[in-house]
Design a protein around this motif. Structure first.
Motif, PDB file in Angstrom:
ATOM      1  N   VAL A   1       0.626  -1.123  -0.023  1.00  0.00           N
ATOM      2  CA  VAL A   1       0.018   0.003  -0.010  1.00  0.00           C
ATOM      3  C   VAL A   1       0.918   1.387  -0.046  1.00  0.00           C
ATOM      4  O   VAL A   1       0.641   2.063  -0.669  1.00  0.00           O
ATOM      5  N   LEU A   2       2.065   1.230   0.872  1.00  0.00           N
ATOM      6  CA  LEU A   2       2.888   2.360   0.716  1.00  0.00           C
ATOM      7  C   LEU A   2       3.545   2.759  -0.407  1.00  0.00           C
ATOM      8  O   LEU A   2       3.960   3.963  -0.896  1.00  0.00           O
ATOM      9  N   GLN A   3       3.665   1.887  -1.417  1.00  0.00           N
ATOM     10  CA  GLN A   3       4.284   1.933  -2.734  1.00  0.00           C
ATOM     11  C   GLN A   3       3.396   2.984  -3.455  1.00  0.00           C
ATOM     12  O   GLN A   3       3.744   3.550  -4.205  1.00  0.00           O
ATOM     13  N   PHE A   4       2.001   3.049  -3.169  1.00  0.00           N
ATOM     14  CA  PHE A   4       1.028   3.983  -3.681  1.00  0.00           C
ATOM     15  C   PHE A   4       1.076   5.619  -3.300  1.00  0.00           C
ATOM     16  O   PHE A   4       0.301   6.485  -3.646  1.00  0.00           O
ATOM     17  N   SER A   5       1.811   5.543  -2.141  1.00  0.00           N
ATOM     18  CA  SER A   5       1.814   6.950  -1.191  1.00  0.00           C
ATOM     19  C   SER A   5       2.675   7.834  -1.652  1.00  0.00           C
ATOM     20  O   SER A   5       3.417   8.083  -2.473  1.00  0.00           O
ATOM     21  N   ALA A   6       2.152   9.128  -1.222  1.00  0.00           N
ATOM     22  CA  ALA A   6       3.174  10.545  -1.504  1.00  0.00           C
ATOM     23  C   ALA A   6       4.270  10.479  -1.154  1.00  0.00           C
ATOM     24  O   ALA A   6       5.252  10.941  -1.718  1.00  0.00           O
ATOM     25  N   TRP A   7       4.560   9.638   0.045  1.00  0.00           N
ATOM     26  CA  TRP A   7       5.721   9.582   0.850  1.00  0.00           C
ATOM     27  C   TRP A   7       6.626   8.802  -0.114  1.00  0.00           C
ATOM     28  O   TRP A   7       7.660   9.218  -0.506  1.00  0.00           O
ATOM     29  N   LYS A   8       6.174   7.555  -0.614  1.00  0.00           N
ATOM     30  CA  LYS A   8       7.092   6.878  -1.459  1.00  0.00           C
ATOM     31  C   LYS A   8       7.559   7.771  -2.983  1.00  0.00           C
ATOM     32  O   LYS A   8       8.778   7.660  -3.421  1.00  0.00           O
ATOM     33  N   ALA A   9       6.377   8.241  -3.324  1.00  0.00           N
ATOM     34  CA  ALA A   9       6.720   9.175  -4.519  1.00  0.00           C
ATOM     35  C   ALA A   9       7.894  10.418  -4.399  1.00  0.00           C
ATOM     36  O   ALA A   9       8.585  10.447  -5.189  1.00  0.00           O
ATOM     37  N   ARG A  10       7.770  10.741  -3.274  1.00  0.00           N
ATOM     38  CA  ARG A  10       8.365  12.119  -2.820  1.00  0.00           C
ATOM     39  C   ARG A  10       9.981  11.436  -2.524  1.00  0.00           C
ATOM     40  O   ARG A  10      10.919  12.100  -3.422  1.00  0.00           O
TER      41      ARG A  10
END
Length: 269
Positions: A165-174
């Motif tokens: 799920v975290l792979q889709f997060s803004a945190w990961k993208a940043r």
């Protein structure tokens, strides 16, 4: 992370070939050592636990050895494993560092780049010490509380789902967006302190960027060689393959699917 103060100068093909050739040899040696380590742990067997899983001998001292011995052994082999897993992901960043500090000082640039690599893997060494301490405590708790051990496979599946799920997060993208930049190396000062500091920055960035995928690996089993290889490929691919954000989401979807299967199997067992 910014790349202020980085002046990259292009070198001929020879230094590049030497750099990546040496990196390939280090990768091959660490991968072979990791394979032997995993095979030796498999040969030792483990302790059958409630819930249908087996606890590896990795999390306790072998007969005649102390906890300190076990921690040192684990941390050493953990870092060898990290070299095999993370070198493909960090090698391009180390090459950019070499280019930045090279030019007429190329003779020393190789040594400073090696020091930066040492700083990078020191971060993972610290992580390994923390992982062993936590893993040993959880293993002891599982032995003392069979009802808790019974839930471990399902909990592991949930961890993998959360990692996906975290792979889709803004945190990961940043964090992935920062991977294209190299932290400032202080105008390419050629000294050990600056090189180590640069490596530490790279290591901290890497840890933040792939913490969820490393958590998924630990949940699936740190000695699971196929899982280890898949996570290593995933970490490198989401950083360096074009459209890395799309790749990261694909990895996330796959992790969620795997985690759901793990939970279903645990519940059905």
């Amino acid at each position: 992370m910014d790349n202020v103060g980085m002046t990259v100068r292009r070198h001929s093909g020879a230094p590049r070939a030497i750099f990546f050739g040496a990196s390939s040899l280090v990768f091959a040696a660490s991968a072979a050592a990791t394979f032997v380590w995993c095979a030796s742990m498999d040969a030792m067997g483990g302790t059958p636990m409630a819930g249908g899983w087996t606890m590896s001998a990795l999390w306790a001292p072998m007969c005649g050895r102390t906890w300190f011995d076990a921690a040192v052994s684990f941390a050493g082999m953990w870092n060898v494993m990290m070299v095999a897993m993370m070198l493909p992901a960090v090698a391009p960043a180390l090459w950019r560092y070499f280019e930045a500090v090279g030019d007429e000082r190329a003779a020393r640039a190789g040594g400073m780049t090696a020091m930066a690599g040492a700083g990078y893997f020191f971060v993972w060494l610290v992580v390994g010490v923390v992982v062993f301490a936590a893993g040993a405590q959880l293993a002891a708790l599982a032995v003392e509380a069979p009802e808790l051990a019974h839930t471990a496979p399902a909990v592991a599946g949930v961890v993998v789902v959360i990692a996906g799920v975290l792979q889709f997060s803004a945190w990961k993208a940043r964090w992935l967006a920062c991977c294209g930049n190299v932290p400032s190396c202080g105008h390419a000062r050629l000294n050990v302190q600056a090189a180590l500091r640069h490596g530490l920055k790279l290591g901290q960035h890497c840890l933040c960027c792939c913490a969820n995928l490393m958590a998924a690996l630990l949940a699936a089993g740190v000695m699971d060689r196929p899982a280890m290889a898949l996570v290593a490929v995933a970490i490198a691919a989401e950083r360096w393959v074009p459209a890395g954000a799309r790749v990261a989401r694909g990895i996330g979807a796959a992790a969620i699917a795997v985690g759901v299967v793990m939970v279903v199997r645990a519940v059905a067992a």
